[in-house]
Design a protein around this motif. Structure first.
Motif, PDB file in Angstrom:
ATOM      1  N   ILE A  92      -8.435   4.644  42.365  1.00  0.00           N
ATOM      2  CA  ILE A  92      -8.339   4.936  40.938  1.00  0.00           C
ATOM      3  C   ILE A  92      -9.690   4.582  40.332  1.00  0.00           C
ATOM      4  CG2 ILE A  92      -7.399   2.629  40.436  1.00  0.00           C
ATOM      5  CD1 ILE A  92      -5.851   3.880  38.103  1.00  0.00           C
ATOM      6  N   SER A  93     -10.138   5.377  39.382  1.00  0.00           N
ATOM      7  CA  SER A  93     -11.436   5.101  38.761  1.00  0.00           C
ATOM      8  C   SER A  93     -11.368   3.793  37.974  1.00  0.00           C
ATOM      9  CB  SER A  93     -11.827   6.244  37.817  1.00  0.00           C
ATOM     10  OG  SER A  93     -10.950   6.283  36.706  1.00  0.00           O
ATOM     11  N   TYR A  94     -12.540   3.213  37.739  1.00  0.00           N
ATOM     12  CA  TYR A  94     -12.597   1.970  36.955  1.00  0.00           C
ATOM     13  C   TYR A  94     -11.987   2.192  35.568  1.00  0.00           C
ATOM     14  CZ  TYR A  94     -14.510  -2.014  34.405  1.00  0.00           C
ATOM     15  OH  TYR A  94     -14.639  -3.137  33.629  1.00  0.00           O
ATOM     16  N   GLY A  95     -12.354   3.329  34.936  1.00  0.00           N
ATOM     17  CA  GLY A  95     -11.810   3.627  33.607  1.00  0.00           C
ATOM     18  C   GLY A  95     -10.305   3.809  33.634  1.00  0.00           C
ATOM     19  N   GLY A  96      -9.799   4.493  34.682  1.00  0.00           N
ATOM     20  CA  GLY A  96      -8.355   4.674  34.809  1.00  0.00           C
ATOM     21  C   GLY A  96      -7.627   3.356  34.976  1.00  0.00           C
ATOM     22  N   CYS A  97      -8.241   2.439  35.722  1.00  0.00           N
ATOM     23  CA  CYS A  97      -7.642   1.124  35.924  1.00  0.00           C
ATOM     24  C   CYS A  97      -7.589   0.347  34.603  1.00  0.00           C
ATOM     25  CB  CYS A  97      -8.453   0.349  36.963  1.00  0.00           C
ATOM     26  SG  CYS A  97      -7.601  -1.078  37.655  1.00  0.00           S
ATOM     27  N   VAL A  98      -8.667   0.418  33.851  1.00  0.00           N
ATOM     28  CA  VAL A  98      -8.715  -0.261  32.546  1.00  0.00           C
ATOM     29  C   VAL A  98      -7.625   0.286  31.622  1.00  0.00           C
ATOM     30  CG1 VAL A  98     -10.098  -0.562  30.454  1.00  0.00           C
ATOM     31  CG2 VAL A  98     -11.153  -0.861  32.705  1.00  0.00           C
ATOM     32  N   VAL A  99      -7.491   1.617  31.602  1.00  0.00           N
ATOM     33  CA  VAL A  99      -6.460   2.241  30.762  1.00  0.00           C
ATOM     34  C   VAL A  99      -5.068   1.761  31.170  1.00  0.00           C
ATOM     35  CG1 VAL A  99      -5.315   4.430  30.225  1.00  0.00           C
ATOM     36  CG2 VAL A  99      -7.808   4.280  30.155  1.00  0.00           C
ATOM     37  N   TYR A 102      -4.511  -1.910  29.987  1.00  0.00           N
ATOM     38  CA  TYR A 102      -4.422  -1.949  28.521  1.00  0.00           C
ATOM     39  C   TYR A 102      -3.043  -1.450  28.069  1.00  0.00           C
ATOM     40  CZ  TYR A 102      -9.031  -3.187  26.637  1.00  0.00           C
ATOM     41  OH  TYR A 102     -10.165  -3.856  26.248  1.00  0.00           O
ATOM     42  N   ILE A 103      -2.647  -0.279  28.576  1.00  0.00           N
ATOM     43  CA  ILE A 103      -1.394   0.334  28.136  1.00  0.00           C
ATOM     44  C   ILE A 103      -0.182  -0.473  28.595  1.00  0.00           C
ATOM     45  CG2 ILE A 103       0.108   2.359  28.459  1.00  0.00           C
ATOM     46  CD1 ILE A 103      -2.348   4.099  28.354  1.00  0.00           C
ATOM     47  N   SER A 104      -0.179  -0.931  29.851  1.00  0.00           N
ATOM     48  CA  SER A 104       0.984  -1.666  30.360  1.00  0.00           C
ATOM     49  C   SER A 104       1.174  -2.980  29.606  1.00  0.00           C
ATOM     50  CB  SER A 104       0.842  -1.930  31.864  1.00  0.00           C
ATOM     51  OG  SER A 104      -0.296  -2.706  32.148  1.00  0.00           O
ATOM     52  N   HIS A 105       0.064  -3.661  29.294  1.00  0.00           N
ATOM     53  CA  HIS A 105       0.155  -4.918  28.549  1.00  0.00           C
ATOM     54  C   HIS A 105       0.643  -4.663  27.121  1.00  0.00           C
ATOM     55  CE1 HIS A 105      -1.946  -9.100  27.929  1.00  0.00           C
ATOM     56  NE2 HIS A 105      -0.635  -9.172  27.991  1.00  0.00           N
ATOM     57  N   TRP A 106       0.073  -3.663  26.481  1.00  0.00           N
ATOM     58  CA  TRP A 106       0.442  -3.325  25.100  1.00  0.00           C
ATOM     59  C   TRP A 106       1.918  -2.938  25.003  1.00  0.00           C
ATOM     60  CZ3 TRP A 106      -0.932   2.086  22.811  1.00  0.00           C
ATOM     61  CH2 TRP A 106      -0.345   2.227  21.545  1.00  0.00           C
ATOM     62  N   LEU A 107       2.339  -1.971  25.820  1.00  0.00           N
ATOM     63  CA  LEU A 107       3.688  -1.437  25.690  1.00  0.00           C
ATOM     64  C   LEU A 107       4.747  -2.394  26.231  1.00  0.00           C
ATOM     65  CD1 LEU A 107       3.014   2.308  26.555  1.00  0.00           C
ATOM     66  CD2 LEU A 107       3.139   1.210  24.317  1.00  0.00           C
ATOM     67  N   GLY A 108       4.395  -3.210  27.229  1.00  0.00           N
ATOM     68  CA  GLY A 108       5.338  -4.215  27.708  1.00  0.00           C
ATOM     69  C   GLY A 108       5.665  -5.222  26.618  1.00  0.00           C
TER      70      GLY A 108
END
Length: 319
Positions: A92-99, A102-108
């Protein structure tokens, strides 16, 4: 894989289920099916909650707000998981990993708060029925929904940014199928005490406290239900909470199993399947529980289908 520098790898290697290659194509089919159903049923819940005036109530407003994070959370993980399950590349790209983190922490965090808000709604409906419409007025519901998203976004931004700043010093292999914050922290070659403190504080505020509020709400609800004289009345009161209780049990049950396992290699492999359940199956089951158990949702679906069918038949007749 080559690295751009010691702090920002060009790609991460997601080991996922590569230790069991015979399972990967089977998991691809299963995960694909669950993902399609998840998008479909969450979309239906959002649609019927908006279109049917009979569902313009606080509990369905919050349920629709719960379906949006479910769709977004699973979409941030599953497409990349399917690519890695089917093909030889496990990156997975570095940017994809960051996304992803970010999203899993936010939405969790958002979902934890929303579940607590929904338990308060059930408390108001059963323990304060005469004042329910005054307590759960539209402005309060909108404010609580916005607060849950902003609260989740804040902790997601802080924790994820602190994680991004960690130098990884050449290590880019993650023994999981998605980028999770604790696993990224394990790759760091510096002291991560500050990150760990932030993670524990955020977990307490956005996981433990909401669960405590849910338990308190349901202790009051249980007391109120026990005071109802008739068995039929108790059954109806319990039915209004059973769907929410089932979702809470699924959500927190999978989190507890995922994070409270002993640190052994076989437990880590089991943890991947529990995480798979949490990221793929739970977002699908949340709306299904309400669709299958609640008469209001079933009636709303019938009304929408009949109205659209009649409208289509009428327009066809004019051609």
């Amino acid at each position: 894989m080559g690295l751009v520098n010691v702090s920002s790898p060009e790609v991460f290697v997601l080991l996922g289920f590569s230790a069991q290659p015979s399972l990967e194509h089977f998991l691809f089919i299963v995960v694909s099916g669950f993902y399609v159903v998840s998008i479909l049923v969450n979309g239906i819940i959002i649609l019927v909650s908006c279109m049917d005036v009979h569902l313009h109530t606080p509990i369905y407003f919050f349920l629709a707000n719960l379906s949006f994070p479910d769709i977004s959370f699973t979409t941030s993980i599953v497409p990349q998981l399917l690519v890695n399950l089917w093909g030889p590349q496990k990156t997975i790209s570095y940017g994809g990993c960051v996304v992803q983190f970010y999203i899993s922490h936010w939405l969790g965090a958002t979902e934890c708060i929303l579940l607590a808000v929904m338990s308060y709604d059930r408390y108001a409906a059963i323990c304060r029925p005469l004042h329910y419409t005054v307590i759960m007025h539209p402005q309060l519901c909108l404010s609580l929904a916005l607060a849950s998203r902003l609260g989740g976004l804040t902790t997601g931004m802080v924790g994820s940014t602190l994680t991004m700043l960690l130098p990884l010093c050449g290590n880019n292999c993650i023994d999981h199928f998605f980028c999770e914050m604790p696993l990224i922290m394990q790759l760091a070659c510096v002291d991560t005490s500050l990150n760990e403190i932030e993670m524990y504080v955020a977990s307490f505020i956005f996981v433990v406290l909401p669960l405590g509020l849910i338990l308190v709400s349901y202790s009051y609800i249980a007391g109120a239900v026990m005071k109802i004289g008739s068995a039929e009345g108790r059954r109806k009161a319990f039915n209004t909470c059973s769907s929410h209780l089932a979702i809470v049990a699924l959500f927190y049950g999978s989190i507890i199993f995922m994070y409270l396992q002993p640190a052994k290699s076989n437990s880590h492999e089991q943890g991947k399947f529990i995480a798979l359940f949490y990221t793929v199956v739970t977002p699908m089951l949340n709306p299904l529980i309400y669709m299958l158990r609640n008469k209001d949702v079933k009636k709303a679906l019938r009304r929408i289908v009949l109205e659209n069918c009649c409208g289509f038949a009428g327009s066809w007749g004019h051609i």
